[in-house]
Design an enzyme around this catalytic site. Structure first.
Site, PDB file in Angstrom:
ATOM      1  N   GLU A   8       0.876  -1.166   0.000  1.00 63.03           N
ATOM      2  CA  GLU A   8       0.000   0.000   0.000  1.00 63.03           C
ATOM      3  C   GLU A   8       0.916   1.219   0.000  1.00 63.03           C
ATOM      4  OE1 GLU A   8      -2.278   0.788   3.548  1.00 63.03           O
ATOM      5  OE2 GLU A   8      -3.540   2.247   2.511  1.00 63.03           O
ATOM      6  N   LYS A  18       4.739   0.516   9.955  1.00 65.89           N
ATOM      7  CA  LYS A  18       4.754   1.763   9.207  1.00 65.89           C
ATOM      8  C   LYS A  18       4.240   2.907  10.070  1.00 65.89           C
ATOM      9  CE  LYS A  18       3.777   0.128   4.553  1.00 65.89           C
ATOM     10  NZ  LYS A  18       2.763   0.231   3.489  1.00 65.89           N
ATOM     11  N   ARG A  60       5.809 -12.627   9.264  1.00 66.40           N
ATOM     12  CA  ARG A  60       6.531 -11.408   8.952  1.00 66.40           C
ATOM     13  C   ARG A  60       7.840 -11.355   9.719  1.00 66.40           C
ATOM     14  NH1 ARG A  60       2.426  -7.596  10.107  1.00 66.40           N
ATOM     15  NH2 ARG A  60       3.736  -6.183   8.907  1.00 66.40           N
TER      16      ARG A  60
END
Length: 571
Positions: A41, A279, A269
């Site tokens: 994104e 983020k 992850r």
RNA sequence: UGACCGAUUGUGUAACGGCAGCACAGCAGAUUUUGGUUCUGUCAGUCUAGGUUCGAAUCCUAGUCGGUCAACCA
């Protein structure tokens, strides 16, 4: 797999995703095609966790002769920006990967998704809900209790059609209504409880501008984008595991038999200790100016690591070493450091620079004389060649390389002791000078003219306990050097009740303005790494200019001496 | 107290019913004109309890612990 490959020695074992792919291939699924995608994104800069995902997705395609798309998952115009799109493309390329064709955008598929949406409404599988977000949330229930149905759930199809059309035409305000899939309000999986497919957002989109005021949600866009692009293996992180039934439900609504059928696979992850990897938190550090930007060399972002001096090869090797699995993991930063040292050790030109200079005068060396002494560019590289470095009567050595009262295991210079100056002569400290505060200002040493490196004399072969780096004072060039340490002093800054920012390491940046480096460094390119002998690996910072050298320390060399000192094991 | 996922040396990751291996970190030593590199050695592990089996890290059952899920974010 042929016998030849399976007999190849030291064959690497497959990670679980590769096993899935090989099974799929064996079963002849999807016509033997492997097509992956990297779907960020564009709402922030990429970090090293994304690097893991990039290496995985592109690596899978390379291994199985497939392709990889770069796709921007831009279904939320509120947070997404072109700046991020550009940085993401730069980072992926820099890492060494090239996507298939043009970059894709989920927003490219808004028309198709809209069409499919209309079909779902016609089929009675989606409805317009006029409740507030709070009401919908309330009705959704909780994981341990089933939800209840919306009063609008059984609205006539024609009414749904009209309302959705008016939604699209901008006749309603944000939040006034949403389109929901009609699935199962009592499902134990929260994501199946009539998930929202479209919401109203009167926001311009970075690609589609004002064309739309309704935007599809992630779940009703991602799998469909995969399908449109012919993605075979849609790899994502573990938190999407619970989305998979929905991914499959939506896909089933639009799937035509015979087409490639994407399959979602989840892996764990990357987590790194002594840093944060979300983020949101990285953005917070940027916005609060606790770091200089997304590419601050202390940031775990790809751009930060690049500015710090990490190489694409080292990051790819790192990704390789950490592996792919489904269990939660926290990788020790020492593995990242190992990866960059291993790479730079092979490549980096050896140079000399002194961070904290201590003047040395060679009392028996001729005044005004300059010798140019050959030195190896890189002992790890047979073809690295030699270069000449200037030597003269006045030198600088590292303050740390002299001790007036050394402990027993200190091998460097001290009164009456000898050391070798790398690629030059053996010197002996005869006396020293101090200022009023008692700081040592100058060392007076003698050098042994017969001990010149490489001269072949008996004296040149003498073993002394240490070899230290140096620069010739009249030839040296000034430089600013930035030393970095871990951004956080706590191994798990976001693992506590306290705000993660309270664990910032106050000493994560140390700026040295006194450094003296050898003259060859006055004209070097950015993006080239050097080993400052005995100090670590460095590269020019982007802020450096021809008259103002600024070096970043990428990583120190392994330092067993400091370790001894810290253990108090030096006497 | 629901569903799903996971659990192998300090940290990661292999072993796919048949000798628990590799890397990093640690420790010890050798080499070294970088206290770097390289080399050698070494420490250390299958969450627990049952079951299946000649044989279980692996299969089954139960438990324990950890993670994820209740944005009109992705």
């Amino acid at each position: 797999m042929t016998d030849k490959t399976s007999n190849a020695k030291a064959e690497r074992s497959l990670n679980f995703i590769e096993q899935i792919i090989e099974n799929d291939l064996q079963e002849g699924k999807n016509k033997g095609i492997v097509y992956t995608r990297f779907p960020p994104e564009p709402n922030g800069y990429l970090h090293i966790g994304h690097a893991k995902s990039i290496c995985l997705n592109f690596g899978l395609a390379q291994k199985y002769n497939g392709k990889t798309n770069l796709r921007f998952d831009d279904t939320n115009p509120e947070k997404e920006e072109t700046e991020y799109v550009n940085s993401i493309m730069e980072d992926v390329r820099w890492l060494g990967f090239e996507w298939e064709g043009e970059p894709r955008y989920a927003s490219d598929y808004f028309d198709q998704i809209y069409e499919w949406t209309v079909k779902l409404i016609r089929d009675g599988k989606a409805y317009i809900d006029e409740q507030t977000a709070e009401q919908i949330s309330e009705q959704k229930g909780v994981p341990t209790r089933p939800g209840t149905e919306s009063p609008y759930r059984n609205r006539p199809i024609e009414e749904n059609m009209q309302l959705f059309d008016r939604m699209k035409n901008g006749e309603f305000k944000e939040g006034e209504m949403v389109l929901r899939a009609k699935i199962h309000m009592a499902s134990p999986n929260m994501h199946m409880r009539d998930p929202i497919m479209y919401r109203i957002l009167h926001k311009p989109h970075h690609r589609t501008g004002d064309k739309w005021c309704i935007y599809p949600m992630y779940d009703w866009a991602h799998g469909e984008s995969d399908y449109i692009e012919g993605i075979t293996h849609s790899v994502c992180t573990l938190e999407f595991e619970v989305h998979r039934p929905l991914y499959e439900w939506f896909l089933e609504q639009v799937y035509t038999p015979g087409d490639i059928k994407p399959r979602q696979i989840e892996f764990a992850r990357l987590n790194l200790n002594y840093t944060v990897m979300s983020k949101r938190k990285l953005l917070e550090l940027v916005n609060t100016k606790l770091v200089s930007g997304w590419d601050d060399p202390r940031m775990p972002t790809i751009s930060g690591l690049r500015r710090r001096g990490y190489t694409p090869e080292s990051l790819r090797n790192f990704a390789d070493m950490i592996g792919i699995a489904k269990r939660d993991n926290v990788i020790d930063v020492s593995l990242l450091e190992f990866a960059i040292r291993e790479d730079l050790n092979k490549k980096a030109l050896r140079v000399m620079g002194v961070l904290n200079p201590l003047k040395v005068v060679l009392t028996n060396y001729p005044d005004g004389k300059t010798e140019y002494l050959p030195t190896e560019n890189n002992p790890e590289d047979e073809n690295g060649g030699l270069r000449d470095i200037p030597f003269s009567k006045e030198l600088y050595i590292e303050q740390d390389d002299f001790m007036e009262n050394p402990p027993k295991k200190y091998f460097r210079l001290s009164p009456g002791a000898e050391v070798r100056l790398k690629s030059a002569y053996i010197i002996k400290c005869e006396s020293l000078e101090k200022d009023e505060q008692g700081n040592i200002t100058t060392l007076y040493c003698t050098y042994d003219p017969d001990s010149k490196s490489g001269s072949g004399t008996e004296a040149s072969k003498r073993k002394v306990k240490a070899t230290i780096h140096w620069v010739s004072a009249p030839h040296a060039v000034d430089a600013e050097i930035r030393l970095y340490d871990r951004l956080f002093s706590d191994a798990e800054p976001d693992g506590h009740d306290a705000d993660f920012k309270t664990f910032l390491n106050p000493d994560s940046l140390q700026i040295i303005t006194t450094a003296k480096v050898e003259p060859a460094l006055a004209n070097v390119d950015k993006n080239v790494s050097f080993q400052f002998m005995r100090l670590g690996y460095f590269c020019l910072d982007k802020e450096a200019t021809p008259g103002n050298l600024v070096f970043n320390r990428t990583v120190t060399l392994k330092d067993t001496w400091t370790k001894l000192v810290e253990k108090g094991d030096v006497n």
